[in-house]
Design an enzyme around this catalytic site. Structure first.
Site, PDB file in Angstrom:
ATOM      1  N   TYR A 144       0.857  -1.196   0.000  1.00 22.67           N
ATOM      2  CA  TYR A 144       0.000   0.000   0.000  1.00 22.67           C
ATOM      3  C   TYR A 144       0.885   1.236   0.000  1.00 22.67           C
ATOM      4  O   TYR A 144       1.777   1.363   0.843  1.00 22.67           O
ATOM      5  CB  TYR A 144      -0.895  -0.010   1.239  1.00 22.67           C
ATOM      6  CG  TYR A 144      -1.810   1.171   1.357  1.00 22.67           C
ATOM      7  CD1 TYR A 144      -2.909   1.312   0.514  1.00 22.67           C
ATOM      8  CD2 TYR A 144      -1.602   2.144   2.334  1.00 22.67           C
ATOM      9  CE1 TYR A 144      -3.771   2.395   0.632  1.00 22.67           C
ATOM     10  CE2 TYR A 144      -2.452   3.223   2.462  1.00 22.67           C
ATOM     11  CZ  TYR A 144      -3.540   3.349   1.610  1.00 22.67           C
ATOM     12  OH  TYR A 144      -4.388   4.428   1.731  1.00 22.67           O
ATOM     13  N   ASP A 239       9.398   3.005  -0.533  1.00 29.16           N
ATOM     14  CA  ASP A 239       8.370   3.626   0.297  1.00 29.16           C
ATOM     15  C   ASP A 239       8.712   3.300   1.748  1.00 29.16           C
ATOM     16  O   ASP A 239       8.387   2.232   2.257  1.00 29.16           O
ATOM     17  CB  ASP A 239       6.992   3.081  -0.087  1.00 29.16           C
ATOM     18  CG  ASP A 239       5.869   3.705   0.734  1.00 29.16           C
ATOM     19  OD1 ASP A 239       6.179   4.407   1.728  1.00 29.16           O
ATOM     20  OD2 ASP A 239       4.697   3.489   0.398  1.00 29.16           O
ATOM     21  N   LYS A 267       5.111   9.393   8.877  1.00 27.47           N
ATOM     22  CA  LYS A 267       4.950   8.858  10.225  1.00 27.47           C
ATOM     23  C   LYS A 267       6.002   9.403  11.182  1.00 27.47           C
ATOM     24  O   LYS A 267       5.871  10.497  11.688  1.00 27.47           O
ATOM     25  CB  LYS A 267       4.915   7.339  10.176  1.00 27.47           C
ATOM     26  CG  LYS A 267       3.745   6.799   9.333  1.00 27.47           C
ATOM     27  CD  LYS A 267       3.631   5.298   9.381  1.00 27.47           C
ATOM     28  CE  LYS A 267       2.550   4.774   8.450  1.00 27.47           C
ATOM     29  NZ  LYS A 267       1.194   5.105   8.851  1.00 27.47           N
TER      30      LYS A 267
END
Length: 428
Positions: A144, A239, A267
């Site tokens: 994702y 990623d 994050k």
């Protein structure tokens, strides 16, 4: 355990917010029951509006590597808040954060700050296409990369949880430009390059998959991607929204010794505030406006409160150095052992872990790619999840998500989790 206020709040929220939540996995749709409305967090614990406390294994889906409400991060945000919340102009904190990222992440020469991981991956894809003059992006099933149209093709995370490999609203012609391969399958990637030799702009990968549960790379997989992309004139995008500063100070690329061309961060880099970053080689990043022709902009990019939180978090990480990651590895190893010991004899359970990222799968191993999850017992995971809530432990409300430990978790916390898991698994 009473949850009356959470139940009332969900009914109220559903009148004005789709599903009553602002991100799908929060709805508990994959596990059943009522989502807890959280009031506050402290260290390794969160507390809901009914006064229930939980050992938190989500950590806001990864950012809280130092634990909730870390005093240095809170103080940094408070100082920045007194000076204003947004200016739409350059600030010193943006420069300081970019310099820290360049110092810590091996492959990064330059950085563009953004507001979310999705924004970072969307920009990475556009930049890769602009830099190479090619249109196709190759991604992996179950990985994702945010909810950008390019990436909602056989995606993980919420799309996987709800059985939606793509999404209505993604134009078919754009979907056709996204190629998918099986994670950990280099031969499949080679076949796609053979068929689309001069068309692939970039390969994007979670170096440690975290959105179909924690799935580590096989030995040689990431190195093989590096060699294939380099030999075909395509870019390699890591990623690291999830793994950046999580599995090592320099992320998965430091842990595995691979230098991608572009890196997306989120994050932890924002210390729990909305902030992300796109980094990479100088000659690629200078294709971004205002220096180059590839356009990207953001009103709140480099927001003063977010950069304050990010700078404070990275300052603590740099100060504690290897000791922080040794502690996280010790806690992760202790939790893995505790959960393995809690598994009843003959159970169909398996565990994957990389450092402080871990997933307990209700499926027989090994779990190495999306197809490995075909036999996963999501109903059993839902029962486990809700029973663990009653034990005061907050696991991810989806089988297909990683759990995260923080520096605030203690041995007692880990032993409490393992003991609760033993009791729950014995009666499932």
């Amino acid at each position: 355990m009473t949850i009356e206020r959470s139940e009332r709040l969900l009914e109220r929220a559903a009148r004005t917010i789709p599903g009553g939540v602002n991100s799908p996995v929060r709805a508990f749709g994959a596990v059943g029951g009522t989502p807890r409305f959280i009031e506050r967090g402290a260290g390794a614990r969160i507390f809901d509006v009914d006064g229930n406390g939980y050992v938190d294994l989500i950590g806001s889906w990864g950012p809280m590597i130092l634990g909730h409400a870390h005093p240095e991060v809170v103080e940094a945000i408070a100082r920045a808040l007194r000076d204003g919340t947004s200016f739409g102009a350059p600030t010193l904190a943006e420069v300081e954060l970019a310099e820290k990222i360049v110092e810590m992440v091996p492959s990064v020469d330059m950085v563009r700050l953004l507001s979310s991981g999705t924004e970072a991956t969307m920009t990475a894809a556009r930049l890769a296409r602009g830099h190479t003059g090619r249109d196709r992006i190759l991604k992996f099933e179950g990985c994702y990369h945010g909810h950008g149209d390019t990436f909602l093709i056989k995606a993980g995370s919420g799309s996987l949880t709800f059985g939606v490999p793509s999404s209505p609203g993604v134009p078919a012609p754009l979907a056709e430009l996204t190629l998918t391969a099986r994670y950990n399958d280099l031969d499949g990637v080679r076949e796609l390059f053979d068929r689309h030799r001069e068309e692939i702009a970039a390969v994007i990968v979670e170096p440690v998959a975290g959105n179909m549960g924690t799935v580590p790379p096989r030995p040689g997989f990431l190195q093989g991607l590096r060699e294939l992309t380099a030999s075909h004139g395509a870019l390699l995008i890591f990623d690291e929204v999830m793994t950046g500063f999580r599995v090592a100070p320099g992320g998965a690329q430091e842990l595995y010794g691979i230098d991608p061309d572009l890196t997306t961060l989120g994050k932890i880099v924002g210390g729990g505030m909305p902030l992300a970053a796109l980094g990479g080689r100088r000659e690629i990043l200078e294709d971004l406006s205002p220096v180059g022709p590839v356009y990207q902009a953001g009103t709140l990019s480099g927001n003063p409160l977010a950069t304050a939180a990010g700078n404070a978090t990275l300052d603590v990480i740099r100060r504690e150095g290897a000791g922080l990651y040794e502690k996280l590895e010790e806690r992760g190893s202790r939790l893995e052992r505790g959960l393995r010991d809690a598994m009843p004899d003959g159970s169909s359970l398996s565990i994957n872990r990389v450092g402080s990222m871990l997933t307990l799968f209700f499926a027989s191993g090994p779990i190495e790619h999306l197809a490995s999850l075909e036999g996963v017992d999501t109903a059993a995971y839902g029962k486990f999840f809700n029973a663990m809530l009653d034990e005061g432990v907050y696991f991810p409300p989806s089988q297909y998500e990683a759990l995260f430990l923080s520096a605030a978790h203690t041995d007692d916390d880990v032993d409490h989790i393992a003991g609760a898991a033993r009791r729950v698994l014995a009666r499932l």
